[in-house]
Design an enzyme around this catalytic site. Structure first.
Site, short mmCIF file in Angstrom:
data_model
loop_
_atom_site.label_atom_id
_atom_site.label_comp_id
_atom_site.label_asym_id
_atom_site.label_seq_id
_atom_site.Cartn_x
_atom_site.Cartn_y
_atom_site.Cartn_z
N ARG A 1 -7.44 11.98 2.48
CA ARG A 1 -6.25 11.11 2.42
C ARG A 1 -5.15 11.75 1.56
O ARG A 1 -4.17 12.28 2.10
CB ARG A 1 -6.68 9.72 1.89
CG ARG A 1 -5.66 8.62 2.07
CD ARG A 1 -4.53 8.62 1.07
NE ARG A 1 -4.97 8.54 -0.32
CZ ARG A 1 -4.15 8.72 -1.34
NH1 ARG A 1 -2.87 8.98 -1.15
NH2 ARG A 1 -4.60 8.67 -2.60
N ASP A 2 -5.33 11.76 0.26
CA ASP A 2 -4.28 12.29 -0.62
C ASP A 2 -4.06 13.78 -0.31
O ASP A 2 -2.92 14.28 -0.34
CB ASP A 2 -4.70 12.12 -2.09
CG ASP A 2 -3.54 12.10 -3.06
OD1 ASP A 2 -2.47 12.63 -2.72
OD2 ASP A 2 -3.68 11.56 -4.18
N HIS B 1 -7.07 9.38 -11.95
CA HIS B 1 -6.59 10.08 -10.74
C HIS B 1 -5.48 11.00 -11.21
O HIS B 1 -4.36 10.57 -11.44
CB HIS B 1 -6.09 9.02 -9.75
CG HIS B 1 -5.47 9.54 -8.49
ND1 HIS B 1 -6.07 9.41 -7.25
CD2 HIS B 1 -4.28 10.15 -8.25
CE1 HIS B 1 -5.29 9.93 -6.32
NE2 HIS B 1 -4.18 10.38 -6.90
N HIS C 1 -3.16 14.32 -10.82
CA HIS C 1 -2.61 15.46 -10.09
C HIS C 1 -2.44 16.61 -11.08
O HIS C 1 -2.29 16.39 -12.29
CB HIS C 1 -1.29 15.07 -9.41
CG HIS C 1 -1.53 14.22 -8.19
ND1 HIS C 1 -1.55 14.75 -6.93
CD2 HIS C 1 -1.80 12.90 -8.06
CE1 HIS C 1 -1.82 13.77 -6.06
NE2 HIS C 1 -1.97 12.65 -6.72
N CYS D 1 1.88 13.49 -3.02
CA CYS D 1 2.46 12.29 -2.41
C CYS D 1 3.83 12.62 -1.83
O CYS D 1 4.67 13.20 -2.53
CB CYS D 1 2.59 11.19 -3.46
SG CYS D 1 3.41 9.72 -2.84
N ASN E 1 -4.15 16.96 -6.22
CA ASN E 1 -5.02 16.44 -7.26
C ASN E 1 -5.77 17.59 -7.90
O ASN E 1 -5.87 18.67 -7.33
CB ASN E 1 -6.09 15.52 -6.64
CG ASN E 1 -5.51 14.23 -6.17
OD1 ASN E 1 -4.98 14.16 -5.07
ND2 ASN E 1 -5.60 13.21 -6.98
P1 HMG Z 1 8.50 -1.36 5.21
O1 HMG Z 1 9.46 -0.63 6.10
O2 HMG Z 1 9.04 -1.98 3.98
O3 HMG Z 1 7.63 -2.43 6.01
O4 HMG Z 1 7.35 -0.33 4.81
P2 HMG Z 1 8.03 -3.59 6.94
O5 HMG Z 1 6.98 -4.64 6.74
O6 HMG Z 1 9.49 -3.95 6.77
O7 HMG Z 1 7.83 -2.96 8.41
C1 HMG Z 1 8.65 -1.92 8.90
C2 HMG Z 1 7.93 -1.18 10.00
O8 HMG Z 1 6.72 -0.60 9.50
C3 HMG Z 1 7.50 -2.08 11.16
O9 HMG Z 1 7.48 -1.26 12.32
C4 HMG Z 1 6.08 -2.42 10.78
O10 HMG Z 1 5.31 -2.77 11.91
C5 HMG Z 1 5.59 -1.12 10.21
P3 HMG Z 1 8.71 -1.19 13.34
O11 HMG Z 1 8.91 -2.62 13.72
O12 HMG Z 1 9.86 -0.61 12.55
O13 HMG Z 1 8.21 -0.29 14.42
N1 HMG Z 1 4.48 -1.30 9.25
C6 HMG Z 1 3.29 -0.72 9.37
N2 HMG Z 1 2.78 0.12 10.30
C7 HMG Z 1 1.51 0.51 10.12
N3 HMG Z 1 0.74 0.15 9.08
C8 HMG Z 1 1.22 -0.66 8.14
C9 HMG Z 1 2.55 -1.13 8.27
N4 HMG Z 1 3.30 -1.95 7.52
C10 HMG Z 1 4.49 -2.03 8.13
N5 HMG Z 1 0.45 -1.00 7.10
C11 HMG Z 1 5.22 0.35 4.01
C12 HMG Z 1 6.33 -0.68 3.91
C13 HMG Z 1 4.32 0.20 2.79
C14 HMG Z 1 4.43 0.12 5.26
C15 HMG Z 1 5.87 1.76 4.03
O14 HMG Z 1 6.70 1.86 2.93
C16 HMG Z 1 4.86 2.88 4.01
O15 HMG Z 1 4.08 3.06 4.94
N6 HMG Z 1 4.89 3.71 2.95
C17 HMG Z 1 4.02 4.86 2.84
C18 HMG Z 1 3.30 4.77 1.56
C19 HMG Z 1 2.30 5.89 1.42
O16 HMG Z 1 1.41 6.06 2.24
N7 HMG Z 1 2.45 6.71 0.34
C20 HMG Z 1 1.50 7.73 0.06
C21 HMG Z 1 0.20 7.17 -0.44
S1 HMG Z 1 0.29 6.54 -2.12
C22 HMG Z 1 -0.12 7.91 -3.08
O17 HMG Z 1 -0.23 9.00 -2.58
C23 HMG Z 1 -0.36 7.66 -4.53
C24 HMG Z 1 -1.86 7.69 -4.91
O18 HMG Z 1 -2.47 8.89 -4.51
C25 HMG Z 1 -1.98 7.53 -6.42
C26 HMG Z 1 -1.06 8.51 -7.15
O19 HMG Z 1 -1.28 9.72 -7.09
O20 HMG Z 1 -0.10 8.00 -7.72
C27 HMG Z 1 -2.60 6.52 -4.25
MG MG Z 2 -2.39 10.72 -5.60
#
Ligand code: HMG
Ligand code: MG
Length: 306
Positions: free
Chosen positions: A15-16, A211, A213, A244, A253
């Site tokens: 994933r990450d 966690h 990085h 990310c 990481n």
């Molecule tokens: P949004 O645009 O605010 O959501 O996104 P919305 O509810 O307004 O919906 C907009 C569109 O997104 C719609 O589609 C929804 O259906 C779709 P459209 O009508 O435009 O075709 N949608 C989704 N589709 C699939 N799965 C869903 C979903 N939700 C809405 N769950 C949202 C909000 C959170 C979805 C968006 O901002 C997003 O996907 N962000 C990506 C976040 C991400 O994956 N970041 C990386 C992971 S976090 C990380 O790496 C940190 C971590 O490792 C810890 C660290 O290191 O800090 C965990």
């Molecule tokens: Mg991370």
């Protein structure tokens, strides 16, 4: 100084590690990576995320990856879900393909919350609440990630009080465990300890993980500092892959191989076979067409060729 005698590692490379890859990585490669991590003895693997495919195209094959796993008993397969839509998508599969654990991911910084999940911290908690409730009703464990727990790419230093606040909000909605994340790898040992201690004001030692990085090369030092506090669960990514997409400049990481070497050298058990882990890292590095980021893997691979 007494350290934990056993550490549980969650490999987050599928994933990450892969979410930020620009060129497509097939679902078959992802499931093979998971299989190789299992062979190396990993008991917990973060497999994919159910997020918007427009935001993170690399994770668009989430359902396919979950369906392709050759599941083994005793292993915890987790996925990221940011909202109900994500949870529903994860549950749309037959029950045997459901994740054992879901991860809601929030942040200790407002700016990062906006960039990463397009809402404020308060809004994110409101979105997580029904996710947590539903998942727990179904017996799915819920972990929370607190990004930018020591520093933010947009806001700079982040005070431990903000971690404490988010941990408290997560606790209040029923999140069972929190991961304190140094998203951009800027933390140093004392700061990381303070962030962990802030989370420990709301959660017990068994429910807080690290966690880290490795952007600034501090992740192993931070792991040692976290061990001093008693933290015994860590995320890591084989071959050190990852980052990310919404944290500019953030690299992978800490490499799982490096953490395992550190722990085994200290007599701390992990249940992981380092040689097999190195093999898993070689597999994914070859697929990505670049060398491993793990110093330990490089050293061991050099020895193999001697
Ligand atoms: P949004 O645009 O605010 O959501 O996104 P919305 O509810 O307004 O919906 C907009 C569109 O997104 C719609 O589609 C929804 O259906 C779709 P459209 O009508 O435009 O075709 N949608 C989704 N589709 C699939 N799965 C869903 C979903 N939700 C809405 N769950 C949202 C909000 C959170 C979805 C968006 O901002 C997003 O996907 N962000 C990506 C976040 C991400 O994956 N970041 C990386 C992971 S976090 C990380 O790496 C940190 C971590 O490792 C810890 C660290 O290191 O800090 C965990
Ligand atoms: Mg991370």
């Amino acid at each position: 100084m007494s350290f934990p005698t056993r550490v549980r590692l969650v490999d987050v490379s599928p994933r990450d590690g892969l979410q930020n890859e620009k060129s497509p990585v097939s679902a078959a490669v992802k499931t093979e990576l998971v299989g190789r991590l299992e062979l190396a003895g990993l008991q917990a693997i973060e497999v994919t995320s159910f997020v918007s495919p427009k935001w993170v195209p690399q994770m668009a094959d989430n359902a396919q990856v979950m369906a392709g796993l050759q599941r083994r008993p005793g292993i915890v397969y987790s996925v990221l879900v940011p909202n109900m839509k994500g949870l529903e998508a994860a549950l749309a599969a037959p029950r045997e393909q459901w994740p054992d654990e879901v991860v809601v991911f929030g942040a200790a910084s407002e700016a990062f919350s906006q960039r990463n999940i397009n809402c404020s911290i308060a809004e994110s908690i409101a979105r997580f609440e029904p996710v947590v409730q539903k998942a727990r009703e179904l017996g799915i464990h819920v972990r929370g990630a607190i990004s930018c727990a020591v520093g933010c790419p947009y806001e700079g230093d982040v005070a431990p009080e903000r971690v404490e606040q988010v941990a408290g909000l997560m606790k209040a909605i029923g999140v069972q465990h929190v991961g304190v994340a140094d998203t951009i790898g800027v933390g140093t040992p004392r700061k990381v300890q303070q962030a962990l201690e802030a989370a420990l004001r709301h959660y017990g030692l068994d429910d807080v993980s690290g966690h880290f990085h490795d952007t600034y090369g501090q992740a192993l030092a931070n792991t040692l500092a976290a061990l001093e506090v008693g933290i015994w669960q860590y995320d890591a990514s084989v071959a050190g892959i990852g980052g990310c997409p919404y944290a500019k400049g953030a690299t992978g990481n800490v490499a799982t191989e490096d953490v395992v070497y550190l722990l085994h050298g200290m007599g701390i058990e992990t249940g992981i076979d380092l040689d097999r882990l190195v093999d898993a890292g070689v597999f994914i590095s070859e697929q990505l067409g670049r060398g491993t980021q793990s110093r330990v893997a490089r050293a061991l691979l050099n020895k193999r060729t001697l």
